[in-house]
Design a protein around this motif. Structure first.
Motif, short mmCIF file in Angstrom:
data_model
loop_
_atom_site.label_atom_id
_atom_site.label_comp_id
_atom_site.label_asym_id
_atom_site.label_seq_id
_atom_site.Cartn_x
_atom_site.Cartn_y
_atom_site.Cartn_z
N THR A 35 -9.54 0.46 0.11
CA THR A 35 -10.85 -0.08 0.48
C THR A 35 -10.71 -1.52 0.97
O THR A 35 -11.28 -1.90 2.00
CB THR A 35 -11.81 -0.05 -0.74
OG1 THR A 35 -11.96 1.31 -1.18
CG2 THR A 35 -13.15 -0.64 -0.38
N LEU A 36 -9.92 -2.31 0.26
CA LEU A 36 -9.70 -3.70 0.64
C LEU A 36 -8.99 -3.78 1.99
O LEU A 36 -9.33 -4.61 2.84
CB LEU A 36 -8.87 -4.41 -0.43
CG LEU A 36 -8.61 -5.90 -0.22
CD1 LEU A 36 -9.93 -6.66 -0.22
CD2 LEU A 36 -7.69 -6.43 -1.31
N SER A 37 -8.03 -2.89 2.20
CA SER A 37 -7.30 -2.88 3.46
C SER A 37 -8.20 -2.50 4.63
O SER A 37 -8.11 -3.05 5.72
CB SER A 37 -6.12 -1.89 3.38
OG SER A 37 -5.44 -1.81 4.59
N ALA A 51 -3.46 4.72 -11.46
CA ALA A 51 -2.80 4.55 -10.17
C ALA A 51 -3.71 4.96 -9.02
O ALA A 51 -3.76 4.28 -7.98
CB ALA A 51 -1.51 5.36 -10.14
N ARG A 52 -4.43 6.05 -9.20
CA ARG A 52 -5.35 6.49 -8.15
C ARG A 52 -6.47 5.46 -7.95
O ARG A 52 -6.88 5.20 -6.81
CB ARG A 52 -5.93 7.86 -8.51
CG ARG A 52 -4.96 9.01 -8.23
CD ARG A 52 -5.47 10.33 -8.76
NE ARG A 52 -4.72 11.46 -8.22
CZ ARG A 52 -4.67 12.65 -8.76
NH1 ARG A 52 -5.34 12.89 -9.90
NH2 ARG A 52 -3.98 13.62 -8.20
N ALA A 53 -6.96 4.89 -9.04
CA ALA A 53 -8.01 3.88 -8.94
C ALA A 53 -7.48 2.64 -8.22
O ALA A 53 -8.16 2.06 -7.36
CB ALA A 53 -8.52 3.50 -10.32
N ALA A 54 -6.25 2.23 -8.54
CA ALA A 54 -5.65 1.07 -7.87
C ALA A 54 -5.44 1.34 -6.39
O ALA A 54 -5.65 0.45 -5.55
CB ALA A 54 -4.32 0.73 -8.55
N LEU A 55 -5.02 2.56 -6.07
CA LEU A 55 -4.80 2.92 -4.67
C LEU A 55 -6.11 2.91 -3.89
O LEU A 55 -6.17 2.38 -2.77
CB LEU A 55 -4.13 4.29 -4.58
CG LEU A 55 -3.89 4.84 -3.17
CD1 LEU A 55 -3.01 3.88 -2.36
CD2 LEU A 55 -3.25 6.23 -3.25
N LEU A 113 0.84 -1.20 0.00
CA LEU A 113 0.00 0.00 0.00
C LEU A 113 0.88 1.25 0.00
O LEU A 113 0.59 2.23 -0.71
CB LEU A 113 -0.92 -0.03 1.22
CG LEU A 113 -1.97 1.09 1.32
CD1 LEU A 113 -2.86 1.13 0.09
CD2 LEU A 113 -2.83 0.88 2.58
N ASP A 114 1.94 1.24 0.78
CA ASP A 114 2.86 2.38 0.79
C ASP A 114 3.53 2.58 -0.57
O ASP A 114 3.77 3.72 -0.99
CB ASP A 114 3.92 2.21 1.88
CG ASP A 114 3.37 2.44 3.29
OD1 ASP A 114 2.31 3.09 3.40
OD2 ASP A 114 3.99 1.97 4.25
N ASP A 115 3.86 1.47 -1.23
CA ASP A 115 4.44 1.56 -2.58
C ASP A 115 3.49 2.28 -3.53
O ASP A 115 3.90 3.14 -4.33
CB ASP A 115 4.74 0.17 -3.13
CG ASP A 115 5.87 -0.54 -2.41
OD1 ASP A 115 6.72 0.15 -1.82
OD2 ASP A 115 5.90 -1.78 -2.45
#
Length: 276
Positions: free
Chosen positions: A271-273, A262-266, A224-226
């Motif tokens: 959300t999953l986290s 990238a924003r969508a993936a983040l 997540l930090d990456d």
């Protein structure tokens, strides 16, 4: 289709072509050395005001004009060979990939037949690899790009612009084949060199940072930090690209597209986290 703004951004394509023809003709008439000759030849490629490479339909139109200007010359003539390269790259830029492939394969065959310089063959092979890649021939692209990068390191050194561009292209091929760790390792070695030698505003540096961030986003092993760091990098270089290259430049629009992904993936990872 360059970095000029306002009224300075308008010109007839026919006038741009005529300017290039006159400058090259004067260089040939006066038997200028390679450096001043090349400075005139790039008028087929670069704006004389902002010095940025043309792109899109302007480059395509100039590519055809360049080819038609020197087509009647013998195969061994430098201008004819240069015109073939200009046309192939211009066709690629407007996504006429099959046409570009035909030109580039013919150019490589001619270069080998005429025993062209290693530099010329490296350039042609690099261009051909880009076309292979967009046509889905990823393994063939990787073989070419790995070899070009190796030869550039040995021939030009790790700090030369051509080597940095070759590393960028090689990393992109690795990513297309989902070999993310290899790609990121290569870019980690290359990025500090590019930032020191070329600077943060250079297009090659921007592309290296763009591809590295893209590799982080695509890599399933990224944390997540990456992802957060990748988004921050893309935000930064998008602003730089817009300022230096302009909002319509392919590098700028490519970075913007990657930033949206990238924003969508983040968001999805956050959300999953949160749910877990």
């Amino acid at each position: 289709m360059c970095a000029c703004r306002g009224t300075a951004g308008f010109a007839h394509v026919s006038c741009l072509a005529e300017q290039a023809k006159i400058l090259v003709a004067e260089a040939e008439e006066n038997n200028l050395d390679d450096k001043p000759f090349n400075e005139r030849w790039v008028r087929w490629l670069n704006c004389s005001l902002c010095e940025q490479r043309y792109h899109g339909v302007v480059w395509c139109a100039l590519g055809w004009a360049c080819w038609k200007t020197y087509l009647g010359r013998p195969e061994w003539d430098w201008a004819r060979r240069g015109a073939m390269s200009v046309l192939g790259n211009a066709l690629f830029d407007v996504e006429r990939y099959e046409d570009a492939l035909s030109v580039q394969e013919a150019e490589l065959s001619m270069a080998r037949r005429l025993d062209a310089s290693e530099e010329h063959i490296l350039v042609v092979r690099s261009n051909l690899a880009s076309t292979y890649e967009v046509l889905g021939r990823d393994e063939e692209a990787l073989v070419l790009r790995r070899d070009v990068h190796s030869r550039r390191v040995n021939r030009d050194g790790e700090e030369h612009t051509t080597t940095l561009i070759a590393a960028n292209n090689y990393a992109l091929s690795l990513m297309h084949l989902q070999r993310y760790q290899e790609a990121k390792s290569l870019l980690r070695r290359t990025l500090p060199v590019a930032r020191r030698v070329l600077g943060d505003d250079d297009e090659t540096t921007l592309r290296l940072r763009w591809y590295f961030a893209g590799g982080v986003v695509e890599d399933p092993a990224s944390t997540l930090d990456d992802l957060r760091e990748a988004v921050a990098t893309l935000v930064e270089i998008e602003r730089t690209a817009r300022r230096v290259l302009g909002g319509a430049h392919p590098t700028t629009t490519g970075i913007e597209h990657r930033l949206r992904l990238a924003r969508a993936a983040l968001r999805a990872r956050e959300t999953l986290s949160g749910k877990s």
